[in-house]
Design an enzyme around this catalytic site. Structure first.
Site, PDB file in Angstrom:
ATOM      1  CG  HIS A   1      56.977  27.958  45.023  1.00 25.63           C
ATOM      2  ND1 HIS A   1      57.903  27.339  44.202  1.00 25.63           N
ATOM      3  CD2 HIS A   1      56.021  28.448  44.189  1.00 25.63           C
ATOM      4  CE1 HIS A   1      57.525  27.460  42.941  1.00 25.63           C
ATOM      5  NE2 HIS A   1      56.386  28.130  42.911  1.00 25.63           N
TER       6      HIS A   1
ATOM      7  CG  HIS B   1      51.869  28.725  35.608  1.00 26.29           C
ATOM      8  ND1 HIS B   1      51.236  27.587  36.043  1.00 26.29           N
ATOM      9  CD2 HIS B   1      52.946  28.893  36.432  1.00 26.29           C
ATOM     10  CE1 HIS B   1      51.906  27.090  37.069  1.00 26.29           C
ATOM     11  NE2 HIS B   1      52.936  27.876  37.324  1.00 26.29           N
TER      12      HIS B   1
ATOM     13  CD  GLU C   1      53.168  28.272  41.020  1.00 26.65           C
ATOM     14  OE1 GLU C   1      53.714  27.959  42.078  1.00 26.65           O
ATOM     15  OE2 GLU C   1      53.751  28.188  39.913  1.00 26.65           O
TER      16      GLU C   1
ATOM     17  CG  ASP D   1      53.729  33.052  40.624  1.00 30.92           C
ATOM     18  OD1 ASP D   1      52.995  32.063  40.781  1.00 30.92           O
ATOM     19  OD2 ASP D   1      54.770  33.007  39.941  1.00 30.92           O
TER      20      ASP D   1
ATOM     21  CG  HIS E   1      57.132  24.856  37.757  1.00 22.84           C
ATOM     22  ND1 HIS E   1      57.035  24.708  39.134  1.00 22.84           N
ATOM     23  CD2 HIS E   1      56.661  26.087  37.495  1.00 22.84           C
ATOM     24  CE1 HIS E   1      56.551  25.806  39.674  1.00 22.84           C
ATOM     25  NE2 HIS E   1      56.330  26.655  38.698  1.00 22.84           N
TER      26      HIS E   1
ATOM     27  CG  ASP F   1      56.965  29.782  36.017  1.00 21.96           C
ATOM     28  OD1 ASP F   1      57.174  30.970  36.262  1.00 21.96           O
ATOM     29  OD2 ASP F   1      56.073  29.127  36.582  1.00 21.96           O
TER      30      ASP F   1
ATOM     31  CE1 TYR G   1      61.952  31.092  38.458  1.00 23.09           C
ATOM     32  CE2 TYR G   1      62.365  29.587  36.644  1.00 23.09           C
ATOM     33  CZ  TYR G   1      61.509  30.405  37.352  1.00 23.09           C
ATOM     34  OH  TYR G   1      60.202  30.533  36.954  1.00 23.09           O
TER      35      TYR G   1
ATOM     36  CG  HIS H   1      58.826  34.781  37.948  1.00 25.93           C
ATOM     37  ND1 HIS H   1      57.953  35.545  38.686  1.00 25.93           N
ATOM     38  CD2 HIS H   1      58.270  33.544  37.860  1.00 25.93           C
ATOM     39  CE1 HIS H   1      56.912  34.785  39.031  1.00 25.93           C
ATOM     40  NE2 HIS H   1      57.080  33.586  38.536  1.00 25.93           N
TER      41      HIS H   1
END
Length: 394
Positions: free
Chosen positions: A22, A78, A80, A82, A144, A163, A191, A224
């Site tokens: 991030h 998601h 994002e 990553d 999130h 996530d 996390y 992850h």
């Protein structure tokens, strides 16, 4: 690449070198992984990709597992980068493959990549028939990001949890029962504390919803970290606990200091707290020297947070200001707090610390304590007594 079972293959990337995530906001001392899963049923579905720097490697290695043209569906849990970073490279090869995601997922993916791919919007309860098994989609907004979702694969009772239930943790062992258990717990709580805390109410509701389906769960595959195969529901139960105003029998004492005066105050306050309850786990952190995400994890564990800073330019030191800003965003609940600080002439920091802790949503239980210059015996006694007062508030 490794086979999870006869139908599911992990096709992600382990990133041993990753130290920040991030941007510079999250420390990853133990690296991370970007978990992508290939389900080869009668139809073939790819769940997520990898972070953009590994896109070419990802596509090359995926070709070693399957002819890309045999992929029938892509699931984007998601947007994002990553998770979705491999999509542009992959879709150069298979441009028309449908991408299943939430309505917010379409918005986010278009915002990142400015491409009008073959999107198919899904919502909770929708299914995708793969042959022997189906994927059941479960929206998980704000866990999130607004676009987040899970899938449940009926054939093998596997929850692909995005996530949720993950960790930034690199390991070739890849399963929860094989890795170091202390490391796993440490990375899992870090996390949650740093990423999911603001959404704890939503976490609790989503878990109730998922459990309400009364479906067996043989495995949880997050985006992850390691895969939960040994008693996978243990991490779900842990999330229920963490989401419920979590605290341990701990006091977390934070300080930032110029010439160690505030440090000496912190040590004396800790001694006072300990004198009342020797069983309390008291942890002291100089926030300018300790990793901020590790500090936040210890704030998450605490029932009492005591925070202090030297006064500088009628304000507080930047290291403490940064931690307080993070705490304010994370919205910790049901934690008590108190502020303190040393000063040379103007003396604003105790009051500023007290107000900042209130803005963080913590219950301030005592007026802020200030000490002029470096504490002498009288000053140390005042700090000790302050610790006694705080401990009696618990």
């Amino acid at each position: 690449m490794f086979k999870i079972n006869e139908r599911i293959t992990w096709v992600g990337k382990i990133d041993w070198d990753l130290k920040k995530f991030h941007g510079e906001e999250y420390s990853t001392h133990r690296g991370s992984s970007y978990n992508s899963y290939l389900i080869q049923d009668e139809k073939v579905a790819l769940i997520d990709t990898v972070w953009q720097p590994f896109d070419e490697e990802f596509v090359k290695r995926l070709k070693e597992v399957i002819d890309l043209k045999k992929i029938d569906y892509i699931i984007a849990n998601h947007a994002e980068i990553d998770h979705s970073g491999g999509l542009p490279e992959l879709l150069k090869e298979i441009p028309n493959v449908p991408i299943y995601c939430t309505a917010n997922g379409v918005k986010s993916l278009k915002g990142h990549y400015h491409q009008d791919w073959n999107f198919h919007v899904v919502k909770t309860g929708d299914t995708l028939d793969l042959g022997e098994g189906k994927l059941v989609f479960i929206e998980a907004p704000m866990l999130h990001w607004p676009d987040s979702m899970f899938e449940y694969y009926t054939k093998d009772a596997v929850l692909f949890s995005n996530d949720a239930f993950g960790q930034h943790y690199a390991s070739e062992l890849m399963y929860n029962d094989l890795v170091d258990q202390a490391e796993l717990k440490q990375e899992a709580i870090k996390y949650y504390a740093n990423i999911l805390t603001p959404f704890s109410a939503l976490v609790g509701k989503k878990i109730e919803e998922v459990l309400g389906f009364k479906l067996p769960v043989n495995m949880i595959c997050p985006s992850h970290g390691v895969i939960w195969r040994d008693n996978p529901v243990q991490i779900v139960e842990q999330y229920v606990d963490w989401a419920n105003n979590y605290q341990e029998h701990q006091v977390t004492l934070l300080y930032d200091t110029m010439w160690d005066a505030t440090k000496h105050m912190a040590e004396a306050i800790a001694e006072g707290i300990k004198s009342v309850d020797p069983t309390l786990n008291i942890k002291l952190f100089n926030v300018s020297k300790i990793d901020k995400n590790d500090v936040i994890t210890e704030v998450f564990k605490a029932k009492l947070v005591v925070a202090g800073s030297s006064t500088i330019n009628k304000g507080i030191l930047s290291g403490m200001a940064s931690i307080l800003e993070i705490m304010k965003g994370l919205k910790f609940k049901h934690k008590k707090a108190a502020g303190f600080g040393s000063y040379g002439w103007s003396g604003e920091s105790p009051k500023l610390m007290t107000e900042a802790l209130k803005q963080c949503g913590l219950e301030v239980v005592a007026e802020g304590l200030g000490v002029l210059w470096r504490p002498d015996e009288e000053g140390r006694q005042a700090c000790f007594d302050y610790g006694v007062t705080l401990a009696k508030k618990l």
